[in-house]
Design a protein around this motif. Structure first.
Motif, short mmCIF file in Angstrom:
data_model
loop_
_atom_site.label_atom_id
_atom_site.label_comp_id
_atom_site.label_asym_id
_atom_site.label_seq_id
_atom_site.Cartn_x
_atom_site.Cartn_y
_atom_site.Cartn_z
N GLY A 153 12.53 -12.05 -7.72
CA GLY A 153 13.05 -10.94 -8.51
C GLY A 153 12.43 -10.77 -9.87
N ALA A 154 11.43 -11.57 -10.22
CA ALA A 154 10.76 -11.38 -11.52
C ALA A 154 10.10 -10.01 -11.57
CB ALA A 154 9.71 -12.48 -11.72
N PRO A 155 10.13 -9.34 -12.72
CA PRO A 155 9.54 -7.99 -12.83
C PRO A 155 8.02 -8.03 -12.70
CG PRO A 155 10.29 -8.77 -14.98
CD PRO A 155 10.76 -9.77 -13.98
N VAL A 156 7.50 -7.34 -11.71
CA VAL A 156 6.07 -7.37 -11.38
C VAL A 156 5.40 -6.11 -11.89
CG1 VAL A 156 4.38 -7.59 -9.51
CG2 VAL A 156 6.59 -8.75 -9.35
N SER A 157 4.15 -6.24 -12.35
CA SER A 157 3.33 -5.10 -12.73
C SER A 157 2.19 -4.86 -11.74
CB SER A 157 2.74 -5.30 -14.13
OG SER A 157 3.75 -5.41 -15.11
N ALA A 158 1.63 -5.93 -11.18
CA ALA A 158 0.51 -5.81 -10.25
C ALA A 158 0.37 -7.10 -9.48
CB ALA A 158 -0.79 -5.50 -11.00
N VAL A 159 -0.36 -7.04 -8.37
CA VAL A 159 -0.71 -8.24 -7.62
C VAL A 159 -2.23 -8.26 -7.44
CG1 VAL A 159 1.50 -8.33 -6.43
CG2 VAL A 159 -0.43 -7.16 -5.34
N VAL A 160 -2.76 -9.45 -7.20
CA VAL A 160 -4.20 -9.62 -6.98
C VAL A 160 -4.37 -10.18 -5.57
CG1 VAL A 160 -6.33 -10.68 -7.81
CG2 VAL A 160 -4.50 -10.11 -9.43
N ALA A 161 -5.31 -9.59 -4.81
CA ALA A 161 -5.45 -9.98 -3.40
C ALA A 161 -6.91 -9.96 -2.97
CB ALA A 161 -4.64 -9.02 -2.51
N ARG A 162 -7.18 -10.70 -1.91
CA ARG A 162 -8.45 -10.63 -1.18
C ARG A 162 -8.19 -11.14 0.23
NH1 ARG A 162 -10.96 -15.83 -0.51
NH2 ARG A 162 -12.95 -14.90 0.05
N VAL A 163 -9.02 -10.69 1.17
CA VAL A 163 -8.89 -11.17 2.55
C VAL A 163 -9.66 -12.49 2.64
CG1 VAL A 163 -9.33 -10.70 4.97
CG2 VAL A 163 -8.69 -8.83 3.43
N PRO A 164 -8.99 -13.62 2.96
CA PRO A 164 -9.66 -14.92 2.98
C PRO A 164 -10.44 -15.15 4.27
CG PRO A 164 -7.33 -15.20 3.44
CD PRO A 164 -7.53 -13.74 3.16
N LEU A 165 -11.58 -14.49 4.39
CA LEU A 165 -12.44 -14.70 5.55
C LEU A 165 -13.32 -15.92 5.31
CD1 LEU A 165 -13.60 -11.04 6.30
CD2 LEU A 165 -11.69 -12.30 7.32
N ALA A 166 -13.43 -16.78 6.29
CA ALA A 166 -14.20 -18.01 6.12
C ALA A 166 -15.67 -17.70 5.88
CB ALA A 166 -14.06 -18.88 7.38
N GLY A 167 -16.23 -18.31 4.83
CA GLY A 167 -17.64 -18.16 4.55
C GLY A 167 -18.07 -16.78 4.09
N ARG A 168 -17.13 -15.97 3.60
CA ARG A 168 -17.46 -14.63 3.14
C ARG A 168 -16.92 -14.40 1.73
NH1 ARG A 168 -21.46 -13.90 6.34
NH2 ARG A 168 -20.96 -13.47 8.52
#
Length: 315
Positions: free
Chosen positions: A109-124
């Motif tokens: 429930g902490a107030p969020v402004s943004a998230v950071v993401a990436r697709v964890p593809l092996a070796g990429r």
């Protein structure tokens, strides 16, 4: 005695039209000079933050353990502003890649402004994206869908370039375009499914709230950033869950030639921008030599690998 004749009144002198215009022009010139003189003495007015960028996170090649210790030390010393403001921005790094639903549970429930993401593809080296998210998980799911659409376009662009005469005459270039198309398509499919791809969040709350969040399961670090005023002028570089010693990208098989030597001067596939691309940003490589072209500087994008330097890099 004869009555003297009345003296006729002296006729009024009229300024000619040209004389009147000349006087008006002189008055205007004086007014302009006075205004200019006053303006020179004023302080310049405008946004003083333009051009200034705040960096929060671990720098590429820096020690991840040193960064985690520095963040913990700063969090322990953090106090709220007086009078109490709306809170302090902080970069929250997770111990694993999370789905949008798990992000909501982990942040509690902490107030969020943004998230950071990436697709964890092996070796990429896949692209890092920053998704604006005030409501979790709803905004995260919607942001991922937008990224998936952009990745579909990117994959199609790679396929078009792979079929062009220039790539047909150059096997190495064709291989890189084909790889780029596959990676972009895999990213699109992952984001569309609401993948476990989120590894950090930007929140804003009180000092006690941040310290409580740091103790929650699944939270690797809480890096307070009281210096952050504008998110659009802040670069966030959280460590990836798999980075344990140094923040550095791995060798990407797509970036080496068939013999294992580095590919010649061809842009990196899926290389990530330092600022983490927004979901509304252009597709990588638009207007450039190839989609996914490498920007001037890159964020830490993947697990520990050979090379890199040590040392803390905290903002």
């Amino acid at each position: 005695m004869p009555v003297p004749a009345a003296v006729p009144p002296r006729p009024r002198r009229r300024l000619s039209r040209s004389a009147a215009l000349t006087g008006t022009a002189l008055l205007c010139a004086v007014a302009v000079l006075v205004t200019a003189a006053r303006t020179e003495r004023r302080e310049p007015v405008g946004d003083r933050t333009v051009g200034e960028v705040t960096r929060v996170g671990v720098a590429a090649g820096a020690s991840v353990p040193a960064y985690l210790r520095a963040a913990a030390d700063e969090l322990a010393r953090l106090t709220d502003a007086e009078p109490p403001a709306t809170g302090t921005y902080a970069l929250v790094s997770f111990s694993a890649y999370l789905t949008p639903q798990r992000v909501a549970a982990t942040l509690g429930g902490a107030p969020v402004s943004a998230v950071v993401a990436r697709v964890p593809l092996a070796g990429r080296q896949t692209e890092i994206v920053r998704v604006a998210a005030l409501r979790v998980p709803q905004d995260v799911v919607a942001g991922m869908a937008e990224v998936a659409e952009r990745k579909d376009r990117e994959a199609a662009d790679y396929r078009t370039r792979a079929a062009a005469p220039a790539a047909s005459a150059d096997p190495e270039l064709r291989r890189l375009y084909d790889t780029g198309a596959r990676v972009a398509a895999e990213e699109a499919a992952a984001y569309r499914s609401g993948c476990a791809c989120v590894y950090a969040a930007v929140i804003r709350t009180t000092a006690d709230g941040l310290r409580g969040l740091a103790a929650r399961p699944g939270v690797r670090a809480v890096d307070p950033a009281p210096e952050v005023i504008r998110l659009d002028r802040t670069v966030f570089t959280p460590p990836l869950p798999e980075q344990r010693d140094l923040a550095r990208p791995p060798a990407d098989a797509a970036l080496t030639g068939p013999s294992g030597t580095p590919a010649r001067d061809v842009p990196a596939v899926g290389d990530s921008s330092e600022a983490a691309r927004s979901v509304s940003g252009p597709s990588p490589g638009s207007g450039g030599p190839a989609p996914g072209g490498a920007p001037a500087s890159t964020a830490p994008t993947s697990p520990d690998a050979a090379g890199g330097g040590a040392g803390a890099a905290h903002r």
